[in-house]
Design a protein around this motif. Structure first.
Motif, short mmCIF file in Angstrom:
data_model
loop_
_atom_site.label_atom_id
_atom_site.label_comp_id
_atom_site.label_asym_id
_atom_site.label_seq_id
_atom_site.Cartn_x
_atom_site.Cartn_y
_atom_site.Cartn_z
N ARG A 159 0.92 -1.13 0.08
CA ARG A 159 0.11 -0.04 -0.06
C ARG A 159 0.65 1.36 0.00
NH1 ARG A 159 -2.70 1.28 5.27
NH2 ARG A 159 -3.11 -1.01 5.32
N SER A 160 0.42 2.17 -0.99
CA SER A 160 1.16 3.39 -0.83
C SER A 160 0.21 4.54 -0.24
CB SER A 160 1.48 3.89 -2.18
OG SER A 160 0.27 4.23 -2.89
N THR B 145 -3.13 4.98 -1.76
CA THR B 145 -4.00 4.17 -1.87
C THR B 145 -5.14 4.27 -1.24
OG1 THR B 145 -2.13 2.20 -2.28
CG2 THR B 145 -4.24 1.50 -1.68
N LYS C 296 -8.23 2.99 1.19
CA LYS C 296 -8.49 2.08 1.77
C LYS C 296 -9.86 2.07 2.12
CE LYS C 296 -6.48 3.88 5.50
NZ LYS C 296 -5.90 3.91 6.87
N ARG D 181 -14.85 -7.68 -3.05
CA ARG D 181 -13.37 -7.58 -2.81
C ARG D 181 -12.45 -8.04 -4.07
NH1 ARG D 181 -9.26 -8.56 1.16
NH2 ARG D 181 -11.00 -8.22 2.84
N GLY E 153 -10.10 -5.46 -5.78
CA GLY E 153 -8.82 -5.79 -5.55
C GLY E 153 -8.05 -5.70 -7.23
N ASP F 89 -5.22 1.31 -7.32
CA ASP F 89 -5.10 2.18 -6.22
C ASP F 89 -6.08 2.02 -4.86
OD1 ASP F 89 -7.37 2.49 -7.91
OD2 ASP F 89 -7.33 4.86 -7.61
N ILE F 90 -6.68 0.91 -5.20
CA ILE F 90 -7.64 0.52 -4.02
C ILE F 90 -7.12 -0.61 -3.28
CG2 ILE F 90 -10.05 -0.38 -3.64
CD1 ILE F 90 -11.03 1.34 -6.02
N GLU F 91 -7.25 -0.65 -1.93
CA GLU F 91 -7.05 -1.85 -1.03
C GLU F 91 -8.33 -2.15 -0.10
OE1 GLU F 91 -3.77 -3.72 2.34
OE2 GLU F 91 -3.58 -1.50 1.46
N VAL F 92 -8.74 -3.34 -0.25
CA VAL F 92 -9.86 -3.55 0.82
C VAL F 92 -9.04 -3.93 1.96
CG1 VAL F 92 -11.65 -5.35 1.48
CG2 VAL F 92 -11.44 -4.45 -0.88
N VAL F 93 -9.29 -3.34 3.15
CA VAL F 93 -8.40 -3.58 4.34
C VAL F 93 -9.19 -4.19 5.29
CG1 VAL F 93 -7.15 -1.54 3.91
CG2 VAL F 93 -9.23 -1.10 5.26
#
Length: 220
Positions: free
Chosen positions: A2-3, A6, A8, A23, A27, A31-35
């Protein structure tokens, strides 16, 4: 990895398959992260407080604490997370209440993958995540102003200057800043200034709330 740029995202839905699908779709965006995920509103509140996501995809109908209650709680707490309500057309009234409570917008569960990604990106950037046409259709179909609501909306809009009122009505029509600038013959920077003043005067959290107020007052 992750930057700092990104986005969240937290998923709150009681259907395991829906969460899995979301997800999978999100995914694929760089630029997207499912946290994190939660299966009801109460767990979702805990998740958001702990992980501080940028965007929350929130189902409406869930056990223990529904999405509407959870959304109101997050907004009341001043959470910076932007809530996007997930719904189907048969829950329009609940969606409208969620928007009034401060949700950033809503998506249908059958939203195409690319539109879902765009919506999350828009919400993270501070923009409403519902199309102007759907916004107008939703509000027109389920939010016919009751007398008291219309009176309250009219009174609040009366605090605006004539030019601010013109911009507010344009927001109610679902126009972007660029479209408002072209329609009202002003620069886009001037429109942004007016929008900021309108949000402050109306004590509105976002453009969606302004649009609802305009429709409640039967001006759009």
């Amino acid at each position: 990895m992750r930057s700092d740029t990104t986005i969240k995202v937290a998923l709150v839905d009681d259907e395991t398959l829906v969460r899995a699908g979301l997800r999978l779709i999100l995914g694929g965006a760089p630029d997207i992260e499912v946290v994190g995920e939660a299966s009801d509103g109460a767990a979702g509140l805990d998740l958001v407080r702990r992980l501080r996501p940028d965007v929350v995809l929130m189902d409406i109908r869930m056990p223990r604490t529904d999405g509407l209650t959870a959304t109101r709680a997050l907004v009341a707490e001043g959470s910076p997370a932007r809530v996007i309500v997930l719904t189907t057309f048969d829950t329009d009234e609940l969606v409208l209440e969620a928007l009034r409570a401060g949700a950033a917008g809503f998506l249908l569960k059958d939203t195409p993958p690319e539109k879902l990604v765009e919506a999350v990106q828009a919400a993270a950037a501070g923009h409403p995540t519902l199309s102007p046409s759907v916004t107008a259709q939703l509000i027109a179909s389920v939010a016919r102003p009751r007398d008291d609501r219309a009176d309250r909306a009219t009174a609040r809009l009366a605090t605006l200057t004539e030019r601010e009122r013109d911009v507010a009505v344009a927001i109610g029509r679902g126009l972007s800043n660029a479209q408002i600038a072209a329609d009202l013959y002003m620069s886009e920077s001037t429109v942004k200034t007016h929008v900021g003043r309108i949000l402050a005067k109306l004590d509105a959290g976002n453009r969606v709330q302004v649009a609802i107020m305009v429709h409640d007052a039967d001006l759009a």
